[in-house]
Motif scaffolding. Structure first.
Motif, PDB file in Angstrom:
ATOM      1  N   SER A   1     -31.461  -0.125  -8.626  1.00  0.00           N
ATOM      2  CA  SER A   1     -30.367   0.549  -7.925  1.00  0.00           C
ATOM      3  C   SER A   1     -30.872   1.431  -6.789  1.00  0.00           C
ATOM      4  CB  SER A   1     -29.546   1.390  -8.909  1.00  0.00           C
ATOM      5  OG  SER A   1     -30.342   2.408  -9.496  1.00  0.00           O
TER       6      SER A   1
ATOM      7  N   VAL B   1     -28.007   0.742  -3.919  1.00  0.00           N
ATOM      8  CA  VAL B   1     -26.869   1.666  -3.891  1.00  0.00           C
ATOM      9  C   VAL B   1     -26.785   2.441  -2.572  1.00  0.00           C
ATOM     10  CG1 VAL B   1     -25.898   3.748  -4.969  1.00  0.00           C
ATOM     11  CG2 VAL B   1     -26.664   1.827  -6.388  1.00  0.00           C
TER      12      VAL B   1
ATOM     13  N   THR C   1     -23.719  -0.558  -2.084  1.00  0.00           N
ATOM     14  CA  THR C   1     -23.508  -1.489  -3.185  1.00  0.00           C
ATOM     15  C   THR C   1     -22.998  -0.751  -4.411  1.00  0.00           C
ATOM     16  OG1 THR C   1     -25.258  -2.963  -2.406  1.00  0.00           O
ATOM     17  CG2 THR C   1     -24.653  -3.121  -4.735  1.00  0.00           C
ATOM     18  N   THR C   2     -21.990  -1.313  -5.028  1.00  0.00           N
ATOM     19  CA  THR C   2     -21.574  -0.833  -6.343  1.00  0.00           C
ATOM     20  C   THR C   2     -22.462  -1.509  -7.370  1.00  0.00           C
ATOM     21  OG1 THR C   2     -19.291  -0.523  -5.627  1.00  0.00           O
ATOM     22  CG2 THR C   2     -19.689  -0.694  -7.993  1.00  0.00           C
ATOM     23  N   TRP C   3     -23.279  -0.728  -8.045  1.00  0.00           N
ATOM     24  CA  TRP C   3     -24.318  -1.305  -8.893  1.00  0.00           C
ATOM     25  C   TRP C   3     -23.715  -1.887 -10.168  1.00  0.00           C
ATOM     26  CZ3 TRP C   3     -28.563  -3.248  -7.715  1.00  0.00           C
ATOM     27  CH2 TRP C   3     -29.604  -3.420  -8.621  1.00  0.00           C
TER      28      TRP C   3
END
Length: 331
Positions: free
Chosen positions: A108, A112, A116-118
Motif C-alpha cells: 500500500s 495509496v 488507489t483505494t487499497w
C-alpha cells in the motif's frame, strides 16, 4: 544450477550510485542483480525510489553477463499489465536471455499515495493472477482482446518481442500466491529471516503442490530467495548497519495501513538494534556466515540474492565476493 545474486537497494541509494553497485556486482562475480520497484521508500530521510524500468535499461547497457530483473514489481495498480508486458519485452530485446520479470501483489505504501483505494488480499491476489495471464498472452500472441474482471485490451499487440522468452517469477510469502507460482510461473521469489518452518513446512510444499497441478515439479522452477545478510569483520558494525532497514523488523500489525514514509521511519527508528537484527544473518566470521546462508540451499532454494543493509556497498561487494561466495560455491 545454483546462482548467487545481488539485491540493488533502490530504497537506499540514488539512481547513479545504485547503477555503479549493479555493475560492480557483475565484476565481483555475482550471477544476477535484482531491484525493487517502489514509488516510496521505507523511510523519508535518506530514502530513494528510482523507477525500476529505466534503471534496468541502464543496467542492461552497462553489463554483459548478469541476469537482471525486478524483485518485485506490482503489475496491477500503478501500471496496466500491458505496459509491463511491453517494457519487459523491450528489455528482453536489449539484453537477450538476461531479463527476468518478478511480480507481486503490492504494498500500500506504493499505491495509496496515487489515490488507489487499497483492496483486501483476496482482490490483490485476483488482480495478480489476471495480470500474469494477460502479460503472458501479450508476449505470445498478436492482437489480444482480453475481457477480465479488472483489465481489458482490444486487439492489443506487443510488436517488439524478444527471441528468448522473458521468464516471469512470482513473489509470495503466503501459500495461495506460492501455489500460483508453482502452477504458472518460471520462478518463485520469497525473502529470508521469517523462521525456517515457514519455508520448509508451508512455502516450498505449496510451490511443489502448485507445480504438481500443472504437471511439473519444483525442478522446473527457479526457487529464489532474497537473503538478508550483514557481514563484516567488525560485528558491531554489522549489527548497527541493520538500523537503516528497521522497517523490515516491524510486525504486520505495526506497519499495516502506514502509507507515509515519515511515519514508517518513525516507527522503525524506535526499534532497538536487537529488534532490527532479527531479520538478518549478522556475522563477523566468514565460515559461520557461509554456513548459516547455506541453510537456505539445504532447504532447496537454488538462487540466493543477497541484500546487505550497510551504506558502504563497495565494501560489502568486495567482502562477499572474496570471502563468502567462494565458500558457498565450494559446496
Amino acid at each position: 544450477m545454483v546462482r548467487f545474486g545481488y539485491k540493488a537497494s533502490a530504497e537506499q541509494f540514488a539512481p547513479a550510485e545504485l547503477l555503479r553497485y549493479g555493475v560492480a556486482a557483475e565484476e565481483r562475480g555475482f550471477d544476477s542483480v535484482f531491484v525493487s520497484d517502489h514509488l516510496q521508500p521505507w523511510r523519508h530521510d535518506g530514502g530513494h525510489a528510482p523507477a525500476a524500468l529505466p534503471w534496468l535499461g541502464a543496467l542492461a547497457a552497462r553489463t554483459e553477463r548478469v541476469a537482471i530483473g525486478t524483485s518485485v514489481l506490482t503489475p496491477t495498480f500503478r501500471y496496466h499489465p500491458a505496459v509491463v508486458a511491453q517494457a519487459f519485452a523491450t528489455l528482453g530485446c536489449l539484453a537477450p536471455g538476461r531479463v527476468i520479470l518478478g511480480v507481486g501483489s503490492g504494498e500500500s505504501l506504493n499505491e495509496v499515495p496515487l489515490g488507489t483505494t487499497w483492496p483486501d488480499g483476496k482482490e490483490r491476489f485476483a488482480r495478480l493472477k489476471e495480470a500474469v495471464t494477460l502479460i503472458r498472452r501479450l508476449w505470445t500472441e498478436d492482437r489480444v482482446t482480453f475481457e477480465g474482471t479488472y483489465y481489458r485490451t482490444e486487439l492489443a499487440t506487443i510488436y517488439d518481442k524478444p527471441e528468448q522468452p522473458v521468464p516471469l517469477y512470482i513473489g509470495a510469502s503466503g501459500p495461495a500466491a506460492t501455489r500460483l507460482a508453482g502452477r504458472v510461473a518460471d520462478g518463485f521469489i520469497t525473502t529470508s529471516g521469517k523462521g525456517h518452518e515457514l519455508y520448509t513446512d508451508t512455502l516450498l510444499p505449496a510451490v511443489a503442490e502448485g507445480a504438481g497441478k500443472a504437471g511439473r515439479s519444483t525442478d522446473d522452477l527457479d526457487l529464489m530467495i532474497e537473503v538478508k545478510v550483514s557481514f563484516d569483520p567488525d560485528l558491531e558494525k554489522a549489527r548497527a548497519d541493520t538500523h537503516y532497514w528497521g522497517a523490515l523488523a516491524l510486525t504486520p500489525e505495526e506497519k499495516t495501513g502506514v502509507e507515509d514514509p515519515v511515519e514508517m521511519q518513525r516507527r522503525a527508528d524506535a526499534l532497538p538494534i536487537d529488534r532490527t537484527v532479527s531479520r538478518w544473518i549478522v556475522s563477523a566470521d566468514p565460515d559461520e556466515h557461509a554456513a548459516r546462508v547455506a541453510e537456505y540451499l539445504d532447504m532447496g532454494f537454488r538462487h540466493l540474492v543477497f541484500h546487505a543493509p550497510g551504506p558502504d556497498q563497495d565494501r560489502f561487494l568486495a567482502l562477499y565476493g572474496d570471502e563468502i561466495l567462494p565458500r558457498l560455491r565450494a559446496r
